[in-house]
Design an enzyme around this catalytic site. Structure first.
Site: not given
Ligand code: G6P
Length: 605
Positions: A27, A486, A600
């Site tokens: 996180r 990423e 994340k």
């Molecule tokens: C962050 C992460 C991404 C993810 C996005 C949406 O930016 O780094 O990998 O796709 O959030 O997260 P969620 O939990 O809403 O799918």
């Protein structure tokens, strides 16, 4: 974003906190800290970088039985020790860890500075510690009740007060916070994955609630100080913590968990060759009257939404749009009570997605959410929740949750199309049959990965690389490019293959890698033409295709994925791109599971 852990119990607190922080590391990992009670006083330990660095600083042999810890993803102020949490009140009585953003902290800071408080950090959190000190008259709960209305924005707070050395206080608004109680004590965490043991009772704190945690239990109060009886929440086993097993990285493990994530997600949805989505509660008439469908999400979930918009438009023949959540409000959508809004989020806590969802709710749209966490705020505020059963995803760059989101999106679009009479029974059955085979095809394809290692050798030294595709292949290109950016920090971009000639074809030189996805049969010939345009300018083509007839040129690198219906093709074409990103990042020595600057679960807008 940031992670919170707390413990009060019979065990030594330091190892519990360190382990919790390690589990929360995905996180945030800019800096970390902990506060523990040592000889009745709060002692603080902080470090830059990952929580594992804290191991060297924290007193491993300490007898302390109570403490709080935090892993930070910097928002206000650089990721250094002075900004790391916990933050202390000026009198040393309170230590505070915080997730979220106090949006009016500048104003609060000014007022506190005028009263003589001297700020030692650049964070928004320090105002909370000082406000508590100011409001405290011997009762922390009353002090919290007094200060919470003053705090705008979002917060999950873990607090130690030196007058109560056996207690952790907590409070929250718009940021998740859980309390666990077992025979060894009470635990606080922003995410259930952090709990030391996979046993005991777990409670979720609600907005504007105050919790008092002792080793033998939890008491929860509303902001007026009235007691609230909490009911235990059930956490699916799959959401609890698991290690990396035989894999070097969580990301690799999660890539290989995709067949299971896909099939588990469909387990109760695709039953006896039929799609069951009871929670939709939309009859044929309601579906027929839909004026349009909106898919809203961030990051990879947004790419799943793009797939959804392409599939919905194709199968339902009504307008379907995908929105980046943080842009939703800015684009003034025309959603109303005849609009279906599909919210996609692995965590179910992404602040941008949540804000967009609330906006769509204001417009009376029907809200269906696709989330991987049934306890999340997005799940709780939706009209219908369709769970992805990807299990806990730890690597910041999503793979298996993305696959599971696609499974739901396909099922949803097919079901709506059939119910609206847009596809006949035979077509419906064919789609259902093919959908039931995707997980096996994913598993089959993942058995071999040597091609990914060879392609990584090509990509590891390039300055620029382009991902192209049309239709569903464009969705794959976007997700593939994002994965590579990423985790390997390679500069690359996804372009609609047909658009390349209107822009970034100017960047193609001798040897520039172009990853071309050619799996959507409805547009394949056109993409092949675009590949030729790139080759004519010296590009090195890495082609992902499901057409055995595509032979390419002698110097092309070709990866064949299994054939399927066009609408499902992203589920297979994305696999090689995930693995290519993984092996490229590995060759470059990058931090694969925890890429720099990323988090994340992004709980701030
Ligand atoms: C962050 C992460 C991404 C993810 C996005 C949406 O930016 O780094 O990998 O796709 O959030 O997260 P969620 O939990 O809403 O799918």
């Amino acid at each position: 974003m940031c992670g919170i852990i707390g413990y009060t119990g019979v065990q030594a607190a330091v190892p519990v906190i360190l382990q919790g922080l390690e589990r929360l590391e995905y996180r945030g990992y800019d800096s970390a800290g902990m506060g523990i009670f040592e000889n009745g006083e709060i002692a603080m330990y902080k470090t830059m970088g990952s929580p594992s660095n804290l191991k060297e600083k924290a007193p491993q042999g300490s007898a302390a039985k109570v403490g709080i810890g935090h892993t930070r993803w910097a928002t206000h102020g650089a990721p250094d020790e002075k900004n790391a949490h916990p933050h202390m009140s000026a009198d040393g009585k309170f230590a505070v860890v915080h997730n979220g953003i106090i949006e009016n902290y500048v104003e609060l800071k000014r007022e506190l500075t005028e009263k003589g408080y001297i700020f030692r950090s650049e964070t928004d959190t320090e105002v909370v510690a000082f406000l508590l000190e100011e409001a405290y008259k011997g009762d922390v709960k009353s002090a919290l009740s007094e200060i919470m209305p003053k705090l705008n924005g979002s917060y999950a707070l873990g607090i130690l007060c030196s007058d109560y050395p056996d207690t952790i206080f907590c409070a929250k608004k718009s940021s998740p916070l859980f309390v666990g109680i077992d025979a060894d004590g009470g635990y606080l965490a922003s995410d259930v994955a952090a709990f030391y043991k996979n046993s005991g009772k777990i409670y979720k704190l609600g907005d504007n609630e105050i919790g008092i945690i002792k080793k033998d239990g939890l008491k929860v109060f509303d902001i007026d100080g009235c007691r609230i009886r909490k009911t235990e929440v059930k956490i699916r086993e799959a959401q609890r913590y698991e290690g990396k097993g035989k894999y070097e990285h969580f990301m690799l493990k999660e890539i290989y968990e995709q067949p299971t994530a896909f099939s588990a997600t469909l387990e109760n949805i695709l039953v006896d060759g039929k799609i069951k989505l009871g929670c939709l509660k939309m009859n044929r008439e309601k579906i027929k009257h839909l004026n349009h469908i909106e898919f809203i999400a961030c990051g990879s979930a947004y790419h799943a939404g793009v797939v959804g918009a392409y599939a919905a438009q194709k199968l339902l023949n009504i307008p379907a749009f995908s929105f980046i959540a943080s842009e939703y409000i800015n684009r003034s959508s025309s959603a109303d009570e005849n609009t279906l809004v599909v919210i996609i989020s692995q965590s179910g806590e992404t602040a941008d997605t949540l804000a967009a969802m609330r906006e769509a709710k204001k417009r009376n749209a029907k809200i269906v959410s696709i989330v991987n966490n049934e306890l999340s705020t997005i799940a709780q505020e939706s009209d219908c929740v369709i769970l992805t059963k990807a299990g806990r995803e730890v690597a910041v760059a999503t793979t298996k949750a993305f696959s599971a989101q696609l499974a739901v999106i396909y099922a949803l679009c097919i079901r709506l199309s059939y119910s609206a009479g847009k596809i006949d029974r035979e077509k419906y059955k064919n789609y259902c049959t093919e959908l039931s085979k995707i997980s096996e095809k994913i598993g089959e394809f993942l058995k071999e990965n040597s091609y990914a290692k060879s392609i990584a050798e090509i990509l590891k030294d390039t300055d620029y690389c382009s991902f192209i595709g049309r239709g569903f292949d464009y969705c794959t290109a976007m997700e593939g490019a994002l994965k590579l950016k990423e985790i390997s920090y390679a500069h690359c971009e996804a372009y609609a293959a047909g658009e390349l000639k209107h822009g970034t074809i100017s960047l193609i030189e001798n040897g520039t890698p172009v990853v071309a996805v050619v799996c959507d049969s409805s547009v394949a010939t056109k993409t092949l033409g675009n590949i030729k345009e790139c080759k004519a300018r010296g590009a090195k083509i890495i082609c992902i295709t499901n057409d055995e007839n595509y032979k390419g040129d002698a110097d092309d690198v070709i990866v064949y994925v299994p054939k399927t219906e066009d609408i499902f093709s992203v589920s297979l074409s994305v696999l090689p791109l995930q693995l290519i990103a993984y092996y490229t990042a590995k060759l470059k020595g990058c931090s694969i599971d925890k890429p720099k600057n990323l988090a994340k679960s992004v709980t701030v807008e």
